[in-house]
Design an enzyme around this catalytic site. Sequence first.
Site, short mmCIF file in Angstrom:
data_model
loop_
_atom_site.label_atom_id
_atom_site.label_comp_id
_atom_site.label_asym_id
_atom_site.label_seq_id
_atom_site.Cartn_x
_atom_site.Cartn_y
_atom_site.Cartn_z
N VAL A 145 0.84 -1.20 0.00
CA VAL A 145 0.00 0.00 0.00
C VAL A 145 0.88 1.26 0.00
CG1 VAL A 145 -1.96 -1.12 1.14
CG2 VAL A 145 -0.17 -0.09 2.56
N THR B 142 7.52 -11.46 -0.78
CA THR B 142 6.29 -11.72 -0.02
C THR B 142 6.42 -13.03 0.76
OG1 THR B 142 3.90 -12.09 -0.09
CG2 THR B 142 5.14 -12.73 -2.07
N HIS C 111 -4.25 -4.50 -2.15
CA HIS C 111 -4.63 -4.15 -0.77
C HIS C 111 -4.86 -2.66 -0.58
CE1 HIS C 111 -2.83 -8.21 0.86
NE2 HIS C 111 -3.98 -8.35 0.24
P1 OAD Z 1 5.54 -9.89 4.91
O1 OAD Z 1 6.12 -8.93 5.89
O2 OAD Z 1 4.64 -10.95 5.41
O3 OAD Z 1 6.74 -10.64 4.16
C1 OAD Z 1 7.85 -9.93 3.69
C2 OAD Z 1 8.73 -10.89 2.93
O4 OAD Z 1 9.79 -10.15 2.34
C3 OAD Z 1 9.38 -11.98 3.80
O5 OAD Z 1 9.18 -13.24 3.18
C4 OAD Z 1 10.85 -11.59 3.82
O6 OAD Z 1 11.71 -12.74 3.85
C5 OAD Z 1 10.99 -10.86 2.51
N1 OAD Z 1 12.06 -9.86 2.45
C6 OAD Z 1 12.61 -9.14 3.45
N2 OAD Z 1 13.54 -8.32 2.99
C7 OAD Z 1 13.60 -8.51 1.65
C8 OAD Z 1 14.38 -7.95 0.59
N3 OAD Z 1 15.29 -7.01 0.81
N4 OAD Z 1 14.15 -8.41 -0.67
C9 OAD Z 1 13.24 -9.37 -0.92
N5 OAD Z 1 12.49 -9.93 0.04
C10 OAD Z 1 12.66 -9.51 1.31
O7 OAD Z 1 4.88 -9.01 3.76
P2 OAD Z 1 3.77 -9.44 2.69
O8 OAD Z 1 4.00 -10.80 2.19
O9 OAD Z 1 3.69 -8.35 1.72
O10 OAD Z 1 -1.91 -7.22 4.34
O11 OAD Z 1 2.47 -9.45 3.59
C11 OAD Z 1 1.25 -9.73 2.99
C12 OAD Z 1 0.16 -8.95 3.64
O12 OAD Z 1 0.16 -9.19 5.05
C13 OAD Z 1 0.30 -7.44 3.55
O13 OAD Z 1 -0.15 -6.93 2.32
C14 OAD Z 1 -0.54 -6.98 4.69
C15 OAD Z 1 -0.06 -7.92 5.74
O14 OAD Z 1 -0.91 -8.15 6.81
C16 OAD Z 1 -2.88 -6.39 4.74
O15 OAD Z 1 -2.65 -5.40 5.40
C17 OAD Z 1 -4.24 -6.79 4.27
#
Ligand code: OAD
Length: 256
Positions: A103, A202, A129
């Site tokens: 977002v 993600t 989202h």
């Molecule tokens: P998360 O915080 O769950 O996951 C972040 C991911 O990024 C993890 O798997 C990390 O290992 C990875 N990561 C960290 N640093 C990185 C980097 N430099 N390069 C690549 N990857 C890296 O975030 P989302 O998967 O986006 O929803 O979370 C999904 C949803 O959960 C969000 O949209 C939000 C949250 O609750 C809502 O608010 C509805």
Amino acid sequence: MDRGRLERGRQRVAAARSLVALTGAGVSAESGVPTFRGEEALWERFRPEELATPQAFRDDPVRVWRWYAWRRDRVARSAPNAAHRALARVAAAGRLTIVTQNVDGLHGLAADELDAEADRSRARPLELHGSLFRVRCTGCDRRRPHREPLRVEDASTLPRCRSCGALLRPDVVWFGEPLDASLLETAYEAAAAADLCLVVGTSAVVHPAAGIATVTVRAGGELLEVNPEATPLSAIATISLRAPAAEAVPALLVGS
Ligand code: OAD
């Protein structure tokens, strides 16, 4: 980063007719935006049920707006990184659709940074989202962009609808709320048509967004993951690059 895997990934990207990228908070980590899960991430420090549900907003809109004002402030001080920029460049050229759970608006800013002759509209992501920089009226449901400063001292200063006077809320999807159906359908169509889905940053645990990647695989395409950690999607990924997005994504897309 494993050079052999990178080279194989680059070849697959170059050979793909149609690509979809599913991104999450990790793609913005190197821009200084906190992720949700992991050490010192948002859901370690804050309780989602107090901040990111319709009930939380009904109970205490000031608390919820304060949290969103803080997040907006952090994001407003950050800029797209090399991963956002590389994805925007390839998307503008027409072969890639960007689908994001974020977002933070950083994919959109990367599109705005492209040269004037680039097709910036193609580089804009499907924001599953919602956006920190849009609001929605709790009365008449109108949505609009909102970048003006927020005043969140108390209930009397919270932003209100210009048309009906009701309280405005962030135009983001909260836990327990459905995603915009037409946006989701467009994302599913792009995923089904793609021969390669690039999954970047993600944890792939929030559905239906995470399911976008499996749509590509079920339709016969491949999955290429960029994430320093393993995720539930790693098991079905053809290649997993265990590297940060700002390093791996431009390297994968070079020449594309
Ligand atoms: P998360 O915080 O769950 O996951 C972040 C991911 O990024 C993890 O798997 C990390 O290992 C990875 N990561 C960290 N640093 C990185 C980097 N430099 N390069 C690549 N990857 C890296 O975030 P989302 O998967 O986006 O929803 O979370 C999904 C949803 O959960 C969000 O949209 C939000 C949250 O609750 C809502 O608010 C509805």
